[in-house]
Design a protein around this motif. Structure first.
Motif, PDB file in Angstrom:
ATOM      1  N   LYS A 168       0.791  -1.331  -0.107  1.00 60.06           N
ATOM      2  CA  LYS A 168      -0.012  -0.053   0.136  1.00 60.06           C
ATOM      3  C   LYS A 168       0.971   1.256  -0.128  1.00 60.06           C
ATOM      4  O   LYS A 168       0.242   2.488  -0.431  1.00 60.06           O
ATOM      5  CB  LYS A 168      -0.749   0.034   1.275  1.00 60.06           C
ATOM      6  N   ARG A 169       2.103   1.019   0.429  1.00 55.36           N
ATOM      7  CA  ARG A 169       2.945   2.368   0.417  1.00 55.36           C
ATOM      8  C   ARG A 169       3.887   2.328  -0.697  1.00 55.36           C
ATOM      9  O   ARG A 169       4.911   3.359  -0.622  1.00 55.36           O
ATOM     10  CB  ARG A 169       3.727   2.413   1.712  1.00 55.36           C
ATOM     11  N   THR A 170       3.809   1.649  -1.506  1.00 53.63           N
ATOM     12  CA  THR A 170       4.655   1.475  -2.911  1.00 53.63           C
ATOM     13  C   THR A 170       3.944   1.636  -4.063  1.00 53.63           C
ATOM     14  O   THR A 170       2.799   1.243  -4.467  1.00 53.63           O
ATOM     15  CB  THR A 170       5.220  -0.036  -2.969  1.00 53.63           C
ATOM     16  N   CYS A 171       4.525   2.578  -4.926  1.00 53.29           N
ATOM     17  CA  CYS A 171       3.857   2.811  -6.444  1.00 53.29           C
ATOM     18  C   CYS A 171       4.833   2.951  -7.117  1.00 53.29           C
ATOM     19  O   CYS A 171       6.015   2.971  -7.087  1.00 53.29           O
ATOM     20  CB  CYS A 171       3.176   4.429  -6.277  1.00 53.29           C
ATOM     21  N   GLN A 172       4.413   2.935  -8.611  1.00 51.76           N
ATOM     22  CA  GLN A 172       5.110   3.293  -9.767  1.00 51.76           C
ATOM     23  C   GLN A 172       4.591   4.223 -10.512  1.00 51.76           C
ATOM     24  O   GLN A 172       3.339   4.729 -10.709  1.00 51.76           O
ATOM     25  CB  GLN A 172       5.254   1.818 -10.606  1.00 51.76           C
ATOM     26  N   THR A 173       5.398   5.054 -11.385  1.00 46.87           N
ATOM     27  CA  THR A 173       4.872   6.285 -12.119  1.00 46.87           C
ATOM     28  C   THR A 173       5.395   6.084 -13.378  1.00 46.87           C
ATOM     29  O   THR A 173       6.569   5.970 -13.815  1.00 46.87           O
ATOM     30  CB  THR A 173       5.428   7.707 -11.359  1.00 46.87           C
ATOM     31  N   ASP A 174       4.528   6.553 -14.584  1.00 44.42           N
ATOM     32  CA  ASP A 174       4.813   6.584 -15.894  1.00 44.42           C
ATOM     33  C   ASP A 174       5.525   7.725 -16.215  1.00 44.42           C
ATOM     34  O   ASP A 174       5.127   9.123 -15.683  1.00 44.42           O
ATOM     35  CB  ASP A 174       3.516   6.841 -16.722  1.00 44.42           C
ATOM     36  N   LEU A 175       6.900   7.811 -16.577  1.00 43.94           N
ATOM     37  CA  LEU A 175       7.676   9.011 -17.047  1.00 43.94           C
ATOM     38  C   LEU A 175       7.727   9.225 -18.326  1.00 43.94           C
ATOM     39  O   LEU A 175       8.441   9.996 -18.799  1.00 43.94           O
ATOM     40  CB  LEU A 175       8.981   8.728 -16.396  1.00 43.94           C
ATOM     41  N   GLY A 176       6.805   8.638 -19.112  1.00 43.55           N
ATOM     42  CA  GLY A 176       6.868   8.864 -20.608  1.00 43.55           C
ATOM     43  C   GLY A 176       7.764   8.002 -21.295  1.00 43.55           C
ATOM     44  O   GLY A 176       8.084   6.970 -20.867  1.00 43.55           O
ATOM     45  N   PHE A 177       8.329   8.864 -22.436  1.00 41.14           N
ATOM     46  CA  PHE A 177       9.352   8.085 -23.314  1.00 41.14           C
ATOM     47  C   PHE A 177      10.758   8.333 -22.636  1.00 41.14           C
ATOM     48  O   PHE A 177      11.007   9.363 -22.299  1.00 41.14           O
ATOM     49  CB  PHE A 177       9.305   8.660 -24.760  1.00 41.14           C
ATOM     50  N   TYR A 178      11.636   7.627 -23.056  1.00 41.86           N
ATOM     51  CA  TYR A 178      12.830   7.684 -22.092  1.00 41.86           C
ATOM     52  C   TYR A 178      14.074   7.016 -22.984  1.00 41.86           C
ATOM     53  O   TYR A 178      14.141   6.190 -23.663  1.00 41.86           O
ATOM     54  CB  TYR A 178      12.923   6.868 -21.080  1.00 41.86           C
TER      55      TYR A 178
END
Length: 410
Positions: free
Chosen positions: A260-270
């Motif tokens: 519940k305290r962990t997430c992932q985030t979309d940073l787009g193209f890399y």
């Protein structure tokens, strides 16, 4: 539109206005200060993308301190980097990790039974930088120095889920599309062709007994070097000192936090620099795969009752090849529909190289682990280090400032 959620929270990029998030971050950072770590080799000073990173960071008023974790072979190289970052308007410090002053502090740690002589490379440099960055920060973000497609949104997206008390995540991992849109090339070979099918093969052979392996598969890009965590969590993590850093770090987060305290985030193209396969496991992608195999076998050993034997390695090897070949067909279809260049023969060759490493490294692991345990690749967590040397972080910061003072006194 992609709304899909994994076992961990996935924060998508729906192409909305990020300026609101940035303004909120500026307010949040007053009570919850944020630091950014950039590990780098001296040779990266010559890359034009580092100048762009520096310029974009000047737009990030929500970052209270930048810690440049530098590996350089001479004082001239160190001073060159210091001069380069003088154009960085944010408060910053260059920590010369293998310089004489920092090395003296590290050597003296052995007097308290904290021997770091066996550790070197990015993992060690990140560990040292966390000590300095955690002194005055609530949260710490980290990214490499070779990001071609960098913008101020990178650190903003990484830090916001940690700094926003309405979210209050402890760890945030970036993910992105490893595609060069100008050249129409799909990258991310180690993740696509090795990590993902190898994790599935391992999970099959431990009969889904390991919740950690299940957790690792929830991350859309397990090998992303861009992440953020609370400073308190950072002090509780044991960091791998080799190319198993990203995977090993996730396992440590699992042990010390919760889903519940962990997430992932979309940073787009890399887009960043790319490595060759390498002639053997001492270089290139082969070295990376070798270290990841060791890390994942250690995780399986620690979290399941499975005995890592020659027959176990052989079974994982066979399953890996099958799953990897299935993925190649899927990536081929994806590439055709997106007008990307895709050579199935080259992809198959990578799978052959990676599969041989699984056999060789896996068999070496089960043969010699009782003599030279893979646990040795993990550095102690900062909490243990501080219990032995309470002012160690201040010593490292002062050593970094001493390097700067000696430069300015010339």
């Amino acid at each position: 539109m992609d709304f899909y959620q994994e076992k961990i929270t996935t924060i998508h990029d729906f192409a909305t206005d990020n300026s609101v998030m940035v303004r909120h971050l500026q307010e949040l950072s007053k009570s919850r200060p944020a630091a950014l770590i950039i590990p780098m080799l001296y040779k990266e000073i010559k890359s034009p993308c580092l100048a762009n990173i520096r310029d974009e960071l000047n737009k990030c008023e929500f970052i209270n301190e930048v810690v440049i974790s530098l590996a350089a072979d001479s004082r001239e190289e160190y001073e060159h980097v210091v001069r380069f970052f003088r154009k960085l308007e944010l408060n910053h410090i260059v920590v010369w990790c293998n310089g004489p002053n920092v090395s003296k502090v590290v050597d003296e740690m052995s007097e308290k039974d904290l021997d770091f002589s066996q550790f070197r490379g990015k993992g060690k440099d990140v560990w040292l930088a966390i000590g300095v960055a955690s002194l005055n920060s609530f949260a710490i973000a980290l990214h490499d120095a070779d990001v071609v497609t960098y913008s101020k949104d990178f650190p903003a997206k990484l830090l916001y889920p940690i700094l926003n008390p309405d979210l209050n995540f402890l760890f945030n991992k970036g993910y992105y599309a490893r595609i060069n849109r100008k050249q129409g090339i799909m990258y991310g070979r180690v993740f696509r062709l090795f990590v993902r099918p190898f994790l599935v093969a391992l999970q099959k052979d431990v009969n889904y007994e390991s919740h950690v392996l299940d957790y690792l598969q929830a991350f859309r890009y397990t090998l992303a070097g861009e992440f953020a965590f609370s400073s308190d969590l950072a002090l509780h993590l044991r960091f791998p000192a080799d190319w198993g850093l990203e995977v090993g770090l996730l396992a440590e987060v699992y042990r010390n936090s919760s889903l519940k305290r962990t997430c992932q985030t979309d940073l787009g193209f890399y887009e960043h620099k790319h490595k060759d396969a390498g002639e053997d496991v001492s270089e290139g992608l082969s070295k990376m795969v070798n270290d990841i195999v060791l890390t994942l076998l250690r995780i399986a050993n620690e979290t399941t009752s499975v005995h890592i034997s020659q027959s176990f390695i052989q079974s994982v090897y066979v399953k890996y090849i099958r799953f990897a070949q299935d993925l190649i067909r899927q990536h081929h279809a994806d590439a055709i529909c997106n007008n990307l260049k895709y050579d199935r023969h080259v992809e198959e060759r990578y799978v052959e190289v990676f599969s041989r490493i699984i056999l060789d490294t896996g068999n070496s692991y089960q043969e010699y682990s009782h003599l030279e345990t893979p646990h040795s690749i993990q550095m102690p967590d900062w909490k243990r280090a501080l219990s032995a040397i309470p002012d160690l972080r201040e010593q490292l910061r002062d050593a970094a400032l001493k390097d700067l003072d000696s430069m300015q006194s010339k």
